[in-house]
Design a protein around this motif. Structure first.
Motif, mmCIF file in Angstrom:
data_model
loop_
_atom_site.group_PDB
_atom_site.id
_atom_site.type_symbol
_atom_site.label_atom_id
_atom_site.label_comp_id
_atom_site.label_asym_id
_atom_site.label_seq_id
_atom_site.Cartn_x
_atom_site.Cartn_y
_atom_site.Cartn_z
ATOM 1 N N GLY A 1 3.435 7.169 -7.916
ATOM 2 C CA GLY A 1 1.999 6.954 -7.733
ATOM 3 C C GLY A 1 1.291 6.036 -8.695
ATOM 4 O O GLY A 1 0.728 6.451 -9.693
ATOM 5 N N THR B 1 0.933 4.059 -2.905
ATOM 6 C CA THR B 1 0.364 5.387 -2.691
ATOM 7 C C THR B 1 1.380 6.437 -2.279
ATOM 8 O O THR B 1 1.239 7.597 -2.637
ATOM 9 C CB THR B 1 -0.738 5.331 -1.634
ATOM 10 O OG1 THR B 1 -0.207 4.692 -0.487
ATOM 11 C CG2 THR B 1 -1.929 4.562 -2.132
ATOM 12 N N VAL B 2 2.377 6.031 -1.500
ATOM 13 C CA VAL B 2 3.327 7.032 -1.025
ATOM 14 C C VAL B 2 4.296 7.407 -2.115
ATOM 15 O O VAL B 2 4.586 8.572 -2.331
ATOM 16 C CB VAL B 2 4.096 6.521 0.206
ATOM 17 C CG1 VAL B 2 5.162 7.517 0.608
ATOM 18 C CG2 VAL B 2 3.133 6.288 1.345
ATOM 19 N N MET B 3 4.793 6.393 -2.799
ATOM 20 C CA MET B 3 5.766 6.683 -3.827
ATOM 21 C C MET B 3 5.183 7.662 -4.824
ATOM 22 O O MET B 3 4.093 7.472 -5.330
ATOM 23 C CB MET B 3 6.194 5.405 -4.526
ATOM 24 C CG MET B 3 7.332 4.744 -3.782
ATOM 25 S SD MET B 3 7.844 3.184 -4.451
ATOM 26 C CE MET B 3 7.517 3.373 -6.165
ATOM 27 N N ALA C 1 0.836 -1.205 0.000
ATOM 28 C CA ALA C 1 0.000 0.000 0.000
ATOM 29 C C ALA C 1 0.864 1.245 0.000
ATOM 30 O O ALA C 1 0.579 2.223 -0.686
ATOM 31 C CB ALA C 1 -0.914 -0.007 1.218
ATOM 32 N N ILE C 2 1.929 1.187 0.780
ATOM 33 C CA ILE C 2 2.833 2.334 0.824
ATOM 34 C C ILE C 2 3.454 2.538 -0.553
ATOM 35 O O ILE C 2 3.490 3.645 -1.085
ATOM 36 C CB ILE C 2 3.932 2.115 1.876
ATOM 37 C CG1 ILE C 2 3.303 2.110 3.269
ATOM 38 C CG2 ILE C 2 4.989 3.201 1.799
ATOM 39 C CD1 ILE C 2 4.208 1.528 4.318
#
Lengths: 278, 437
Positions: free
Chosen positions: A21, A16-18, A12-13
């Protein structure tokens, strides 16, 4: 299990974080929910008890075979206009597990007003196993948990028209939205049903649940798919937001108070400031 | 204005009042701070958000304390306990909706308050500390809001916590230990929920403490005003009570009416539907989107898609996001202009409004998927965001030719009322628009 959670979390990271995207824009639902007239729409809208009673009947006789309603207690049905005796009698139709008794054994007894609606399956796994791997969600909160994103400019306009019926519109649209003809660019997996109103895909595991004439209503309401879908959607709005009537009634008094108070304060302010140029 | 000017006008009349005043002059402090305290006579409604914010802090603390009486910070019970509050606790739905929507309106007010400060140059000497204290409050608010959002333990709570604590892993060496410390484990779980609940209860009281310092600093330097000219004589000011009190009260009630409309008629409009689904570590929501007040920063985070030397895109995004907040702290030294207020700075005024529009646009981008044209737009918008602070503010202060300043607040007021025929209530130079998307 823990490892899986870590991996899922990492995924999930990563997703979404990267900043690269990989956030796939969800294309669902394909069709926006169709807006219906609801008795509880608008600042003065209230639940229609007769409609909620019909919705309860549909839930109890159809939906409850697969879907739990575990956050609603039988005593809550007083909101629908039932008397204590009626509720007691209705609850007694259900069996709930209780215990342990003096010998340490669990036992079944008829439900009372204090009990919640018993769930059709003992757990998620059993529910999946009985439904071809798909989990029929608990419906208690479904009318608030399924509200497709409105997008621009609708979300700007909604507060001005006090549109807050996204959830029931969605439920109605889904229940009446099954299509036999599948468009060519859509592939429906074996065992699923095409429905362009479904929030998270093109097809869902639930077969069309409503059929013309499947119920008879004491008040003479015709059992069309559309009528029944509307009644059950209204009922589920009530299960999700049982205090809506009370909320709007209190809200009216609060708004009247605040607006009168604001007017008085404005006049006082004018009076006070009349003494100085500013 | 000097401190001396508004000191010592309090004269206790009763015996008890004199007795207390000789021992601990708290009533004198209150009187000097909220009754006799002189405020510029030309304050407009943009200056009412400070009072509104203090009321919202009280609303959040009071409703929050009641909610905490019924809430259970346990991963298996948190969601159920919130539903218990919504269904079975007397007026529980009211407390919960007030608290939930209160957070949104708290942020709406704080953004208007910050934009007002940027417009009128409220951060300039001698108010740098006042401004920095405000930035600290804003940071604490962000932390509080984030942790509060995790508590209902819905899908968005869980995955929001996963994503946001994941930011820290971008930092080399220290990143993972920080993340594990925040989570109390390797993934979001029961320990995370418990420490977030504990901190969510603590931080508002820290905010209250910093608010006291913020107000103290304000009362030492006095308020700015739309002209940006310091108070020079007694005619420039009016006593806080009744003038500011009644105006603040009127603005507060209007703001509360807007808030009440959402609490009573659209309580879930500003939230996410997914948060009515209990947290499930096995199912990732299709969209993980923060609340609207974090969206501009979310857009900045995702705008950095390229490595800069040893800095990976992910770390770059996190640095850019934190910098977007931290840059506010140095604004008093970035602005080189001798003139405070945008009213007399035509170019800065234009730049300011472009900045506001850009901030709203960034918020909208934050709600869109980070792909295709949105990435390029977010990069452009991020560049404009930082450009405003790092280029426009220092350069404009040096090259811009400000308009002629009036000699005093009184002169400015009389000039205007002569123009408009006198006595008419002013319409306010500007109130910054909400950073909402």
């Amino acid at each position: 299990m823990k490892n899986l959670v870590v991996k899922l979390g990492a995924a999930a990271i990563a997703a979404t974080v990267m900043a690269t995207g990989a956030w796939a824009a969800s294309a669902y639902p394909k069709n926006k929910p169709r807006e219906q007239d609801w008795s509880f729409a608008g600042p003065f809208g209230m639940y229609d008890q007769a409609q909620l009673q019909r919705g309860l009947k549909i839930y109890a006789e159809n939906c409850s075979a697969c879907h739990a309603l575990s956050r609603v207690n039988f005593r809550n049905l007083a909101d629908l206009g039932y008397s204590d005796e009626q509720i007691k009698a209705f609850a007694a139709n259900y069996e709930v597990e209780d215990g342990p008794d003096d010998f340490g054994d669990m036992f079944f007894r008829p439900a009372t007003a204090a009990d919640a609606f018993p769930s059709p399956f003992p757990n998620k796994e059993a529910a999946r196993a009985a439904n071809g791997g798909a989990y029929p969600p608990d419906l208690s909160l479904i009318a608030k948990a399924r509200a497709p994103i409105r997008g621009f400019p609708a979300f700007v306009i909604d507060p001005f028209r006090n549109y807050a019926e996204n959830g029931p519109d969605y439920i109605y649209s889904l229940l009446t939205g099954y299509k036999d003809e599948v468009p060519e660019d859509v592939s429906v997996p074996e065992g699923l049903w095409y429905n362009p109103y479904f929030a998270s895909g093109t097809a869902l595991a639930m077969a069309p649940p409503l059929f013309e004439g499947m119920h008879e209503f004491d008040d003479g309401t015709e059992a069309t798919v559309s009528n029944m879908a509307k009644d059950v959607a209204a009922f589920l709005m009530w299960t999700a937001e049982p205090h809506m009537d009370e909320r709007k009634q209190l809200g009216f008094r609060v708004m009247v108070f605040l607006l009168i108070f604001a007017a008085l304060l404005y006049l006082s302010k004018k009076q006070v400031w009349a003494r100085v140029e500013h | 204005m000097s401190k001396l000017e508004h000191h010592g006008t309090y004269t206790p009349t009763s015996g008890v009042g004199k007795w207390i005043d000789a021992r601990m002059p708290l009533p004198r402090l209150m009187y000097d701070s909220f009754v006799a305290y002189p405020v510029p006579r030309n304050l407009n409604y943009a200056y009412t958000f400070g009072g509104i914010l203090s009321i919202f802090l009280v609303i959040q603390i009071v409703t929050g304390i009641v909610l905490a009486m019924h809430y259970v910070p346990d991963a298996t019970k948190a969601f159920d306990s919130v539903e218990h509050i919504m269904r079975d606790v007397n007026s529980g739905w009211l407390m919960r909706y007030m608290h939930q929507n209160g957070a949104h309106f708290f942020f709406l007010a704080v953004y208007l308050h910050i934009f007002r400060g940027l417009y009128y140059g409220s951060y300039k000497a001698p108010r740098e500390l006042l401004w920095i204290l405000g930035c600290i409050i804003y940071l604490l608010m962000m932390a509080t809001a984030f942790m509060g959002y995790v508590l209902p333990w819905g899908q968005m709570s869980f995955w929001g916590a996963t994503v946001i604590t994941g930011f820290f892993t971008a930092f080399p060496v220290i990143g993972v230990p920080i993340q594990e410390l925040l989570l109390g484990g390797f993934a979001v779980g029961d320990p995370t929920l418990n420490r977030f609940f504990s901190l969510h209860y603590l931080l508002p009281f820290m905010i209250a403490g910093v608010v006291i310092l913020h107000v103290w600093a304000l009362h030492v330097t006095g308020q700015t005003n739309p002209t940006g000219i310091e108070v020079k004589s007694k005619t420039d000011t009016v006593p806080f009570t009744p003038y500011a009190t009644i105006k603040d009260a009127f603005a507060l009630i209007l703001f509360l009416a807007l808030y009440a409309y959402f609490v009573f008629y659209m309580p879930n409009f500003l939230g996410h539907a997914d948060n009515y689904i209990p947290a499930d570590p096995m199912v990732t929501p299709a969209h993980i989107v923060p609340e609207w007040y974090f969206l501009p920063f979310y857009a900045i985070l995702r705008a950095i898609t390229f490595d800069i030397g040893p800095i990976t895109a992910k770390l770059g995004g996190v640095i850019a996001m934190f910098s977007a907040v931290l840059v506010l702290f140095v604004v008093p030294w970035l602005d080189t202009s001798k003139v405070r207020s945008a009213v007399y700075r035509p170019w800065y005024k234009l730049a300011f409004w472009l900045f506001v529009i850009n901030s709203v646009f960034l918020g909208w981008l934050g709600s869109q998927p980070a792909e295709g044209v949105y990435v390029a737009l977010a990069q452009l918008s991020t560049a404009i965001y930082f450009g405003f602070f790092l280029i426009v503010m220092p350069v404009l202060g040096l090259v811009e030719k400000p308009r002629r300043l009036p000699n005093s607040i009184t002169e400015a007021v009389l000039e205007r009322s002569a123009k408009t025929g006198g006595g008419s209530p002013q319409l306010g130079d500007a109130t910054a628009s909400a950073d909402k998307s």
